[in-house]
Design an enzyme around this catalytic site. Structure first.
Site, PDB file in Angstrom:
ATOM      1  CD  GLU A  46      -3.012   0.837   2.191  1.00 12.34           C
ATOM      2  OE1 GLU A  46      -4.262   0.260   1.933  1.00 12.34           O
ATOM      3  OE2 GLU A  46      -2.985   1.370   3.322  1.00 12.34           O
TER       4      GLU A  46
ATOM      5  CE  LYS B 180     -11.956   2.647   0.860  1.00 11.01           C
ATOM      6  NZ  LYS B 180     -11.299   3.585   1.697  1.00 11.01           N
TER       7      LYS B 180
ATOM      8  CG  HIS C  32       5.052 -29.370   4.932  1.00 17.95           C
ATOM      9  ND1 HIS C  32       5.585 -30.748   4.792  1.00 17.95           N
ATOM     10  CD2 HIS C  32       5.832 -28.900   6.233  1.00 17.95           C
ATOM     11  CE1 HIS C  32       6.589 -31.106   5.709  1.00 17.95           C
ATOM     12  NE2 HIS C  32       6.679 -29.998   6.513  1.00 17.95           N
TER      13      HIS C  32
END
Length: 521
Positions: free
Chosen positions: A351, A491, A382
């Site tokens: 960000e 948004k 793994h």
């Protein structure tokens, strides 16, 4: 005279020449064979953190050229401007002073600092707010009726506090359960509400503006749940971490703790947003957390560039991103307590530095932030370590290990430490196999960060180290690391789309969005 962009400096050109001549084919195994003191030359003690950089694809020449690049890009001046309180967040015309939040009350200021933004006055306000917040935290800790604390926030109001609370669980008080709700997906809130009782729960609503869609949707639902189940006294069971006191009061909240416009969301853990951590580890523990970060601040502010760990890490990031072309970095904390560390760093770095234009709004012709990703060890071994060892892409790995474990289970920690050491060694050494399937090319770079113990102070220092490292690479690239306009467009579009889910109106939408919306109705 206009400042040169980093790729227009003599040092950048010299780095290109050096990379093409030797850096591209650098073999860290050969470097160790040539230099018995390589570990000492490329490792460093900093406050609460030891760093081994010796397994990276760097030598004395590349490091010297990177330091020259830093100086030609004015890194020291940019660092000093931040600590002086200048408006380095240029797109929002704000200072960047989260370091003030962890300054001790006795901190001294230069006349230049005192003149800009009245830093000493701001420090006094910080101390008043901190004292009030910590007093409230101790009050909650002493209240036997409150067994559950639910933090409702998103982004910096969630990732930092959640990561730190999990990391410092060993220091947490008994009898208090901390929960975190961030996602607007109701499953998350419903899951937490199913675990708590209204009379025993404190909700912390963390939103700087008290308008964040996800946070306020969850807060309103939590309030409705509280009242529907006979909850009494909203003022006692809800507190707000916000600057919009009027909106909090209208919501029914009278206990509020604010912060300042010079505190960015991803740097807000040190402010009132850190209240969940203060409740978990207490006022003394929280002050130790701040002190650890302050120690790293002072190291970054005063150490010569050659001996400055945030600088060395940030320059290494530039070397890998812009010259080697490595597009990602894997974060591997070998500590289950640090399981949210990769997610926290994703916001902090991507960000901050995921920008395509410079401070003047001009497109950049080079790459900026890498993609950060990872899981705690040994789980990651793994899952994706196969690709790290034998894949076609080279991905630098950053290991974090803790020397002394908090638990007392025999044998576990030695096995954990053996694994982290072995993975770093295997990435570097590799293994030849004529059949190919078990051939490990090696020469895969890694950094190793070591904490003596995971404590409030060492965690504070580790976080501040990463904050300043991000500042360094952003300063070299000439970008504003302290805004985040990239989160806004989605948004705005979501506000347009939401009513269409009920009305079915698809006018003006592209074909894909229209088709998906119709299938979702």
């Amino acid at each position: 005279m206009k400042k040169l962009r980093c790729d227009q400096t003599p040092a950048w050109a010299a780095l290109n020449t050096h990379f093409n001549a030797s850096g591209r084919h650098f073999d860290v195994r050969e470097a160790f064979a040539r230099d018995a003191r390589r570990f000492e030359a490329f490792s460093q003690d900093a406050p609460h953190v030891f760093a081994d950089l010796s397994k990276n694809l760097i030598d004395a020449d590349s490091q010297a050229l990177l330091l020259a690049l830093a100086r030609q890009c004015g890194l020291e001046q940019q660092r000093d401007a931040m600590f002086a309180g200048e408006l380095i967040n240029s797109t929002e015309q704000r200072a960047v002073m989260h370091f003030l939040l962890r300054n001790p009350p006795s901190a001294q200021y230069t006349p230049a600092q005192a003149a800009i933004n009245k830093i000493a006055d701001a420090q006094a306000e910080v101390e008043v707010t901190l004292n009030a917040m910590l007093a409230y935290a101790e009050q909650v800790r002493a209240d036997a009726a409150i067994t559950d604390i639910v933090n409702i926030g998103i982004g910096g109001s969630d990732l930092g506090p959640q990561m730190a609370v999990l990391a410092l669980n060993e220091f947490a008080t008994a009898g208090k359960r901390l929960h975190f709700v961030s996602n607007i997906d109701g499953d998350e809130l419903a899951g937490v509400l199913g675990l708590v009782k209204p009379e025993n729960t404190l909700f912390l609503v963390a939103s700087k503006t008290f308008t964040t869609t996800e946070t306020m949707t969850n807060a309103r639902s939590a309030k409705a749940w509280f009242e529907a189940r006979g909850g009494q006294d909203i003022a006692r069971h809800f507190a707000a971490l916000t600057t919009n006191v009027a909106a909090a009061n209208e919501f029914g909240i009278t206990t509020t703790f604010g912060f300042w416009d010079w505190v960015g969301g991803r740097y807000s853990l040190w402010s009132a947003i850190g209240l969940p951590l203060a409740i978990a580890i207490g006022a003394a523990g929280f002050r130790e957390f701040l002190a650890g970060a302050h120690a790293m601040d002072e190291h970054f502010r005063t150490a010569a560039l050659e001996d400055n760990l945030p600088v060395r890490l940030g320059l290494l990031d530039v070397w890998y991103r812009n010259f080697h072309g490595f597009s990602s970095r894997s974060i591997a904390p070998y500590s289950s307590a640090l399981r949210r560390w990769p997610a926290y760093l994703q916001q902090l770095e991507m960000e901050s530095n995921g920008k395509r234009v410079d401070k003047d709004g001009q497109p950049l012709p080079f790459d900026t932030s890498p993609v950060l990703w990872g899981e705690p060890g040994t789980n990651g071994q793994h899952a994706y370590f196969q690709m790290l060892h034998q894949g076609t892409a080279v991905v630098p790995v950053e290991f974090v290990a803790v020397k002394r474990a908090a638990h007392g289970l025999p044998g576990h920690h030695d096995k954990l430490l053996a694994n982290v050491l072995a993975q770093a060694q295997a990435l570097m050494r590799g293994k030849k196999d004529a059949g190919g399937h078990q051939d490990f090319p090696g020469n895969r770079p890694s950094t190793f960060l070591l904490l003596e113990q995971l404590t409030p102070a060492s965690l504070g220092a580790l976080i501040a180290l990463q904050e300043h490292r991000v500042f360094v690479s952003g300063a070299i690239w000439g970008i504003n690391s302290f805004d985040q306009w990239g989160v806004e467009l989605g948004k705005v579009l979501a506000r347009d789309i939401e009513p269409r889910l009920q009305s079915g109106d698809i006018s003006g939408l592209d074909g894909s969005t229209a088709g998906l919306l119709q299938r979702l109705r």
